[in-house]
Design a protein around this motif. Structure first.
Motif, short mmCIF file in Angstrom:
data_model
loop_
_atom_site.label_atom_id
_atom_site.label_comp_id
_atom_site.label_asym_id
_atom_site.label_seq_id
_atom_site.Cartn_x
_atom_site.Cartn_y
_atom_site.Cartn_z
N LEU A 76 -11.54 1.65 -4.15
CA LEU A 76 -12.34 2.27 -5.20
C LEU A 76 -11.51 3.18 -6.10
N SER A 77 -10.47 3.77 -5.56
CA SER A 77 -9.64 4.66 -6.37
C SER A 77 -8.58 3.89 -7.16
N LYS A 89 -11.81 3.39 0.32
CA LYS A 89 -11.44 4.51 -0.55
C LYS A 89 -10.28 4.12 -1.48
N SER A 90 -9.27 3.47 -0.92
CA SER A 90 -8.13 3.10 -1.75
C SER A 90 -8.51 2.01 -2.75
N ARG A 101 -5.89 2.45 -5.96
CA ARG A 101 -4.55 2.58 -5.39
C ARG A 101 -4.18 1.40 -4.50
#
Length: 146
Positions: A38-39, A35-36, A41
Motif C-alpha cells: 500500500l505504501s 503495508k509495503s 515500497r
C-alpha cells in the motif's frame, strides 16, 4: 423464518463473510507485505530470481548426492546384481556390493543408506534370489568406514 430470506440476500451474505475472512487472514499473517504494497515500497524484482539466489549450499550438496545416488543405484543394478545373477553366493554378492560402494560418501547419511539398503534388499531377492536383512547391510557399510 428461512423462507423469508431470498437467494440474493443469502449470496450477498456469503460473499461478505468470505471477504471478511480473507481480510482477517491477510492482516493477521501478511501485515508487513500489505503495508509495503500500500505504501508503494514493494520491490518489483523477480521473486523467483531472489528465491534462486537464497538456495543454501546444503541444498546443492543434497542435489549432488541425490544425482550420485541415482548413478550408484544404476551401477548396483547393472554392474553387480545383473552380472552376479543366480549363480553367486550371499557372501560373494556382499563383497561385490562393498567393492562397488566403497567410495560412496552417501552411506554416511541415514536417508541415502536406507534407500540403498531397501534397493538392495528388494532387487537382490528378485534378481539373485538372495535375502539380505537391513542389519547385515548396515554392518557391511559400517565395516567399510573403518
Amino acid at each position: 423464518m428461512l423462507s423469508s430470506v431470498t437467494w440474493g440476500e443469502f449470496m450477498v451474505t456469503v460473499i461478505v463473510v468470505i471477504i471478511l475472512y480473507y481480510l482477517f487472514i491477510g492482516f493477521r499473517y501478511y501485515r508487513e507485505e500489505i503495508k509495503s504494497l500500500l505504501s508503494g515500497r514493494l520491490s518489483k524484482a523477480n521473486p523467483q530470481k531472489e528465491q534462486q539466489q537464497t538456495i543454501p549450499d546444503d541444498a546443492q550438496d543434497n542435489d549432488d548426492l541425490f544425482d550420485e545416488l541415482e548413478t550408484v543405484v544404476n551401477d548396483l543394478r547393472y554392474e553387480v546384481l545383473d552380472k552376479a545373477g543366480k549363480k553367486t553366493s550371499k557372501q560373494e554378492l556382499l563383497e561385490q556390493l562393498k567393492n562397488q560402494l566403497r567410495g560412496y560418501s552417501g552411506l554416511q547419511r541415514p536417508a541415502y543408506r536406507t534407500a540403498i539398503n531397501n534397493y538392495i534388499i528388494m532387487h537382490a531377492k528378485e534378481i539373485c534370489g538372495i535375502d539380505f536383512s537391513e542389519w547385515e547391510l548396515n554392518n557391511a557399510w559400517d565395516a567399510l568406514s573403518r
